[in-house]
Write an enzyme that holds these catalytic residues in place. Structure first.
Site, PDB file in Angstrom:
ATOM      1  N   GLY A   1     -20.907 -13.699   7.606  1.00  0.00           N
ATOM      2  CA  GLY A   1     -21.773 -14.171   8.678  1.00  0.00           C
ATOM      3  C   GLY A   1     -21.919 -15.681   8.683  1.00  0.00           C
ATOM      4  O   GLY A   1     -21.487 -16.370   7.763  1.00  0.00           O
TER       5      GLY A   1
ATOM      6  N   HIS B   1      -0.909  -1.744  40.332  1.00  0.00           N
ATOM      7  CA  HIS B   1      -0.303  -0.707  39.503  1.00  0.00           C
ATOM      8  C   HIS B   1       1.066  -1.169  39.020  1.00  0.00           C
ATOM      9  O   HIS B   1       1.808  -1.736  39.810  1.00  0.00           O
ATOM     10  CB  HIS B   1      -0.149   0.580  40.322  1.00  0.00           C
TER      11      HIS B   1
HETATM   12  P1  NAD Z   1     -20.305 -10.974  11.139  1.00  0.00           P
HETATM   13  O1  NAD Z   1     -21.753 -11.030  11.256  1.00  0.00           O
HETATM   14  O2  NAD Z   1     -19.493 -10.586  12.326  1.00  0.00           O
HETATM   15  O3  NAD Z   1     -19.893  -9.975   9.961  1.00  0.00           O
HETATM   16  C1  NAD Z   1     -20.359 -10.138   8.660  1.00  0.00           C
HETATM   17  C2  NAD Z   1     -20.287  -8.789   7.953  1.00  0.00           C
HETATM   18  O4  NAD Z   1     -20.473  -8.990   6.564  1.00  0.00           O
HETATM   19  C3  NAD Z   1     -21.358  -7.810   8.418  1.00  0.00           C
HETATM   20  O5  NAD Z   1     -20.733  -6.615   8.835  1.00  0.00           O
HETATM   21  C4  NAD Z   1     -22.235  -7.623   7.174  1.00  0.00           C
HETATM   22  O6  NAD Z   1     -22.784  -6.341   7.070  1.00  0.00           O
HETATM   23  C5  NAD Z   1     -21.253  -7.908   6.043  1.00  0.00           C
HETATM   24  N1  NAD Z   1     -21.862  -8.346   4.768  1.00  0.00           N
HETATM   25  C6  NAD Z   1     -22.887  -9.221   4.585  1.00  0.00           C
HETATM   26  N2  NAD Z   1     -23.110  -9.409   3.257  1.00  0.00           N
HETATM   27  C7  NAD Z   1     -22.195  -8.643   2.578  1.00  0.00           C
HETATM   28  C8  NAD Z   1     -21.908  -8.420   1.189  1.00  0.00           C
HETATM   29  N3  NAD Z   1     -22.592  -9.021   0.219  1.00  0.00           N
HETATM   30  N4  NAD Z   1     -20.912  -7.576   0.862  1.00  0.00           N
HETATM   31  C9  NAD Z   1     -20.195  -6.956   1.838  1.00  0.00           C
HETATM   32  N5  NAD Z   1     -20.423  -7.139   3.168  1.00  0.00           N
HETATM   33  C10 NAD Z   1     -21.406  -7.979   3.538  1.00  0.00           C
HETATM   34  O7  NAD Z   1     -19.865 -12.422  10.590  1.00  0.00           O
HETATM   35  P2  NAD Z   1     -18.449 -13.114  10.434  1.00  0.00           P
HETATM   36  O8  NAD Z   1     -17.348 -12.124  10.520  1.00  0.00           O
HETATM   37  O9  NAD Z   1     -18.565 -13.975   9.235  1.00  0.00           O
HETATM   38  O10 NAD Z   1     -18.398 -14.041  11.717  1.00  0.00           O
HETATM   39  C11 NAD Z   1     -19.435 -14.996  11.920  1.00  0.00           C
HETATM   40  C12 NAD Z   1     -19.687 -15.220  13.376  1.00  0.00           C
HETATM   41  O11 NAD Z   1     -18.638 -16.006  13.943  1.00  0.00           O
HETATM   42  C13 NAD Z   1     -19.721 -13.953  14.220  1.00  0.00           C
HETATM   43  O12 NAD Z   1     -20.955 -13.314  14.189  1.00  0.00           O
HETATM   44  C14 NAD Z   1     -19.411 -14.501  15.586  1.00  0.00           C
HETATM   45  O13 NAD Z   1     -20.590 -15.033  16.133  1.00  0.00           O
HETATM   46  C15 NAD Z   1     -18.426 -15.622  15.275  1.00  0.00           C
HETATM   47  N6  NAD Z   1     -17.022 -15.146  15.447  1.00  0.00           N
HETATM   48  C16 NAD Z   1     -16.630 -14.668  16.664  1.00  0.00           C
HETATM   49  C17 NAD Z   1     -15.342 -14.211  16.839  1.00  0.00           C
HETATM   50  C18 NAD Z   1     -14.931 -13.703  18.189  1.00  0.00           C
HETATM   51  O14 NAD Z   1     -15.664 -13.944  19.146  1.00  0.00           O
HETATM   52  N7  NAD Z   1     -13.791 -13.028  18.313  1.00  0.00           N
HETATM   53  C19 NAD Z   1     -14.444 -14.221  15.785  1.00  0.00           C
HETATM   54  C20 NAD Z   1     -14.876 -14.697  14.555  1.00  0.00           C
HETATM   55  C21 NAD Z   1     -16.168 -15.154  14.397  1.00  0.00           C
END
Ligand code: NAD
Ligand code: FAD
Length: 454
Positions: A264, A433
């Site tokens: 995150g 299509h």
């Molecule tokens: P995310 O919030 O999407 O996912 C983080 C995941 O890590 C969650 O599912 C959470 O439950 C898990 N988690 C947290 N602590 C943990 C632990 N100790 N052990 C195991 N799992 C754990 O965050 P992200 O993937 O880091 O991305 C960050 C942000 O960047 C996204 O929320 C988004 O806003 C942005 N982003 C967007 C895109 C896109 O639009 N395609 C792509 C990449 C990133």
């Protein structure tokens, strides 16, 4: 100490900041933009663009070696990782220098350096003090860290994972969210063994399980191991490798040579004097109203600094609006939907309300790509399009889709929501299509009990 006066100072040159400055320039507002690193921010330099470039390379490489029904065969493909990364970097450079050119064209003065907030009308960069009438904070977000997994050496964050010098034999991805799934899949397709460790019971917990099911199936078919309900807390050295330690679940047998931490992102609030301002906060984010005004007159905040959803197109839309408000126009940030795309395999796209959010009496209908001619010609019929509409007047409230290339449906979804389309509007629109978009029309038809091809 030098001194500079301007009407608008934008702190941060990511998608939020540079769009604010360009629009302000178009509106004739004297504008200074301060950027500590490279113009384009997280998105262009170490986020959206390089990740999608790497995902594309990985997909092309993987397709060459994947068994197929098309009668195509070849030798074992070879990957020059250095060339792949160089292409990705050139793509990024083209875009970031384009941003510089656009800012110049709109007479925005760009100051390269770390801005330190002095007060709500003054920012210091090196030995220059810039005084402004309006200050727009667009300083973005930072990757969250795990105490037992400090970034360094074989423990990498997404920025490092986007520029690897070598591929690991076995990569553990901590976090099964956007970054974990996008980059984990790319690494697997480039040839690494990949294990994704997620704390929650499901991957991509923000999306419903019907939507993520085709992605989970594909991960399994690619040979990616998924460990859910595992919260990783640290690691022990195991010779040249790392053995992960978890507080819940069991990763004890997991030995890898690289770990990507993707748990995150959080608003970037430290190290530039933000605490000198008397701003209300909402959790870790700077609190703003519907016009991105903070609690201090003349101080505005946009993009990731203002919290979820942390998406580039949201930051850009907020930036454009703030520039117009400063120019005296009547605007507010009230989009019908902020679409979100996850560049997994297959892709996921959502806009507006989900069936759960719309309530039990909402009209909900799906159309599977298994019944779509274009998906068949692509050899990938995974997934579906789903529509959510209000009962009675059939106003469309939301769309979700998972399937090949569905990111490109984001525009159609969001446009229909912004224009207040009803099921009948979409059902009665002639769709070309064969296209994947026909599944959008068929979902609307199905909600009306009139689907033609199922
Ligand atoms: P995310 O919030 O999407 O996912 C983080 C995941 O890590 C969650 O599912 C959470 O439950 C898990 N988690 C947290 N602590 C943990 C632990 N100790 N052990 C195991 N799992 C754990 O965050 P992200 O993937 O880091 O991305 C960050 C942000 O960047 C996204 O929320 C988004 O806003 C942005 N982003 C967007 C895109 C896109 O639009 N395609 C792509 C990449 C990133
Ligand atoms: P940022 O882009 O973070 O820009 C902030 C800028 O401010 C930076 O350039 C920083 O150097 C500068 N800055 C900070 N403090 C100072 C200071 N004191 N002085 C001077 N300059 C300063 N979003 C999507 O919509 N689609 C995607 O596909 C997508 N993929 C992503 C993939 C990855 C790997 C990551 C990490 C993120 C991804 N995102 C994606 C999220 C997207 O990158 C962010 O939502 C977006 O960049 C936020 O824009 P912003 O302008 O708010 O902040």
């Amino acid at each position: 100490m030098q001194s500079l006066e301007t009407q608008l100072l934008v702190l941060g040159g990511g998608p939020g900041g540079y769009v604010t400055a360009i629009r302000a320039g178009q509106l004739g507002i004297p504008t200074v933009l301060v950027e500590a690193q490279t113009l384009g921010g997280t998105c262009l330099n170490v986020g959206c663009i390089p990740s999608k470039a790497l995902i594309h390379v990985a997909e092309r490489f993987h397709q060459l070696s994947e068994p197929n029904e098309f009668g195509i065969s070849g030798g074992q493909p070879r990957l020059d990782l250095g060339q792949a990364i160089a292409w990705k970097d050139r793509t990024v450079d083209r875009l970031t220098s384009g941003v510089g050119a656009l800012l110049k064209k709109h007479r925005v003065q760009v100051i390269h350096g770390h801005g330190q907030i002095v007060d709500g009308k003054t920012v210091q960069v090196g030995d220059t003090r810039i005084h402004c009438q309006h200050l727009v904070l667009a300083t973005g977000s930072r990757g969250m860290s795990l105490p037992g997994l400090a970034i360094g050496g074989p423990i990498v964050d997404s920025t490092q994972a986007l520029s690897p010098e070598t591929l690991p034999r076995h990569l553990a991805v901590i976090g099964g969210g956007y970054i974990g799934l996008e980059l984990g899949t790319a690494y697997r397709k480039l040839g690494a063994q990949v294990t994704i460790v997620e704390a929650q019971p499901r991957l991509l917990p923000a999306y419903d399980s019907e939507l993520t099911a085709p992605v989970v199936t594909r991960l399994r078919n690619l040979g990616i191991k998924v460990l859910t309900e595992n919260r990783v807390e640290g690691y022990d050295a195991a010779g040249q490798r790392l053995r992960l330690r978890s507080g819940s679940g069991d990763t004890a047998s997991l030995e890898v040579d690289r770990v990507l931490v993707a748990v995150g992102r959080t608003p970037h609030t430290g190290g530039y004097g933000l605490e000198r301002l008397d701003l209300d906060s909402a959790g870790k984010a700077v609190k703003v109203d519907g016009g991105c005004r903070t609690s201090m007159t003349g101080v505005w905040a946009i993009g990731d600094l203002t919290g979820e959803p942390m998406l580039a197109h949201r930051a850009m839309a907020q930036g454009e609006m703030v520039a117009e408000l400063i120019a005296g126009k009547r605007r507010s940030f009230a989009p019908a939907a902020i679409p979100a795309v996850c560049y997994t395999d297959p892709e996921i796209v959502v806009a507006g309300l989900t069936p759960d959010q719309a309530g039990a009496d909402a009209k909900v209908a799906s159309f599977p790509f298994a019944a779509n001619g274009r998906a068949m010609t692509l050899g990938d019929t995974s997934g579906f399009v789903r529509v959510v509409a209000r009962p009675g007047d059939h106003l469309i409230l939301g769309w979700q889709a998972v399937g090949p290339g569905v990111s490109e449906l984001a525009a159609a979804f969001t446009q229909s929501l912004e224009m207040g389309a009803r099921l009948e509007d979409i059902a009665g629109t002639i769709h070309a299509h064969p296209t994947l978009g026909e599944a959008v029309q068929e979902a609307a038809l199905r909600a009306l009990g009139q689907a033609l091809h199922i």
